[in-house]
Design an enzyme around this catalytic site. Structure first.
Site, PDB file in Angstrom:
ATOM      1  N   ARG A 112       0.853  -1.200   0.000  1.00 30.48           N
ATOM      2  CA  ARG A 112       0.000   0.000   0.000  1.00 30.48           C
ATOM      3  C   ARG A 112       0.884   1.244   0.000  1.00 30.48           C
ATOM      4  NH1 ARG A 112      -2.997   0.717   4.735  1.00 30.48           N
ATOM      5  NH2 ARG A 112      -4.198   2.282   3.649  1.00 30.48           N
ATOM      6  N   LYS A 177       3.411  -6.771  11.773  1.00 37.40           N
ATOM      7  CA  LYS A 177       2.565  -7.144  10.626  1.00 37.40           C
ATOM      8  C   LYS A 177       2.876  -8.574  10.185  1.00 37.40           C
ATOM      9  CE  LYS A 177       1.349  -4.900   6.325  1.00 37.40           C
ATOM     10  NZ  LYS A 177       1.046  -3.565   5.812  1.00 37.40           N
ATOM     11  N   ARG A 310      -1.406   5.406  13.023  1.00 35.20           N
ATOM     12  CA  ARG A 310      -0.271   5.154  13.928  1.00 35.20           C
ATOM     13  C   ARG A 310      -0.759   5.329  15.358  1.00 35.20           C
ATOM     14  NH1 ARG A 310       3.783   8.445  10.754  1.00 35.20           N
ATOM     15  NH2 ARG A 310       3.725   7.279   8.816  1.00 35.20           N
TER      16      ARG A 310
HETATM   17  C1  BTN Z   1       0.431  -3.748   2.328  1.00 33.98           C
HETATM   18  O1  BTN Z   1       1.237  -2.843   2.065  1.00 33.98           O
HETATM   19  O2  BTN Z   1       0.097  -3.985   3.479  1.00 33.98           O
HETATM   20  C2  BTN Z   1      -0.173  -4.562   1.212  1.00 33.98           C
HETATM   21  C3  BTN Z   1       0.733  -5.675   0.789  1.00 33.98           C
HETATM   22  C4  BTN Z   1       0.122  -6.560  -0.277  1.00 33.98           C
HETATM   23  C5  BTN Z   1       1.108  -7.583  -0.795  1.00 33.98           C
HETATM   24  C6  BTN Z   1       0.465  -8.559  -1.735  1.00 33.98           C
HETATM   25  S1  BTN Z   1       1.531  -9.910  -2.130  1.00 33.98           S
HETATM   26  C7  BTN Z   1       0.414 -10.448  -3.346  1.00 33.98           C
HETATM   27  C8  BTN Z   1      -0.106  -9.216  -4.040  1.00 33.98           C
HETATM   28  N1  BTN Z   1       0.779  -8.833  -5.111  1.00 33.98           N
HETATM   29  C9  BTN Z   1       1.380  -7.667  -4.876  1.00 33.98           C
HETATM   30  O3  BTN Z   1       2.215  -7.129  -5.626  1.00 33.98           O
HETATM   31  N2  BTN Z   1       0.974  -7.157  -3.705  1.00 33.98           N
HETATM   32  C10 BTN Z   1       0.000  -8.025  -3.078  1.00 33.98           C
END
Ligand code: BTN
Length: 315
Positions: A112, A177, A310
């Site tokens: 994100r 996380k 946060r």
């Molecule tokens: C975040 O930042 O919390 C979201 C992370 C999401 C990661 C997943 S892995 C599978 C899918 N493909 C990606 O490129 N991103 C999501």
């Protein structure tokens, strides 16, 4: 390279001659492929004169026939830039949704707010489910929060305790996380569109110096390696159940359960949107999944993919 990896994954010794014969190539070609496995995939391979080659630890790969009957067609890739990017390309090519894209590693995993999602080979789950939506905005309301709840329950199913949610869709154990969710959408959200539910779960990862936030994994929480095929199967089942409930009854039917699992209910937080920051107390979420906060004595509601929370003063 994948064929060689499949021969080595049992963690036993294999002679260069036997590997060469199985692949129909010379021993020096095997040597080169082994070097690629080490440098590209960060695998450690023991090389012992007279015995041959052995992976430092047996490797469990994602396999179609080890996934319990999936509700959606699944394609498994050895390496992708990003499962979300591949899912969007598949939509573009006209592949019919729903379908799932899985990869053993991502070279440009997306997080994100423009962050990178660290995605080493064969350690974690990188999963994208594509859905076709034609029910207008209502079908999208709270969707990313519903996915968070489905991921949380899949993790509980494989024995992770103390897992909870942080608005909008982080899955945490304590302050660390364990899974992240990134929704991407193409088409017209008010009419027909495709939504990619991108899910990253840290499964057997033990070290990752490149991750720039507090993190944990299923292995670090439970002390045992988890079969990723089993976890993908649980994730499929959990998503199927929550997405059905959401489709039939809307987000309001899930709101209370989501709040029960929200780790930051009642906490003093800062809500960050780029350079802007709002301080307040978390009250909960509304029927659309937007965040309700008390700010300077008044209730305010916030929504949008670029927002993040946060904790303030370790409240
Ligand atoms: C975040 O930042 O919390 C979201 C992370 C999401 C990661 C997943 S892995 C599978 C899918 N493909 C990606 O490129 N991103 C999501």
């Amino acid at each position: 390279m994948l064929t060689l990896l499949k021969l080595l994954r049992d963690g036993r010794f294999h002679s260069g001659q036997a590997l060469g014969a199985a692949l129909g190539v010379s021993r020096s070609a095997i040597w080169k492929q082994l070097q690629h496995l080490e440098s590209d995939l960060n695998l450690s391979i023991h090389k012992v004169r007279g015995r041959g080659y052995q992976l430092a630890a047996p490797l469990e790969l994602l396999e179609q026939d080890q996934l319990a009957a999936s509700p959606w067609p699944v394609s498994i890739h050895h390496s992708l830039d990003s499962t979300n990017a591949e899912a969007l390309r598949a939509v573009d090519r006209g592949v019919t949704a729903p379908f799932v894209v899985l990869a053993e590693r991502q070279t440009a995993g997306r997080g994100r707010r423009g962050r990178k999602w660290v995605s080493p080979f064969a350690e974690n789950i990188y999963y994208s489910l594509v859905l076709r939506m034609d029910g207008g905005m209502r079908q999208l309301e709270g969707l990313s929060l519903v996915v968070g709840l489905a991921v949380l329950n899949a993790l509980r199913d494989v024995g992770v305790s103390g897992v909870g949610l942080k608005w909008p869709n982080d899955v945490l154990v304590g302050n660390k996380k364990i899974a992240g969710i990134l929704l991407e959408l193409v088409g017209d959200p008010a009419d027909v569109c495709h939504v990619v539910l991108g899910i990253g779960i840290n499964v057997n990862m033990r070290v990752a110096s490149e991750v720039d936030q507090a993190w944990t994994s299923v292995f670090l929480e439970s002390g045992a390696a988890v079969n990723r095929n089993v976890l993908v199967s649980r994730l499929n089942d959990s998503l199927l159940m929550y997405l059905k409930r959401h489709e039939v009854s809307g987000f309001s039917a899930i709101q209370a359960e989501w709040e029960q699992n929200h780790l930051w209910q009642g906490r003093e937080v800062s809500l960050i949107a780029g350079v802007h920051r709002v301080d307040g107390t978390v009250l909960g979420i509304d029927q659309q999944g937007a965040l309700r906060m008390r700010v300077e004595g008044e209730e305010k509601v916030f929504s949008g993919g670029e927002l993040s929370l946060r904790l303030r003063h370790d409240s």
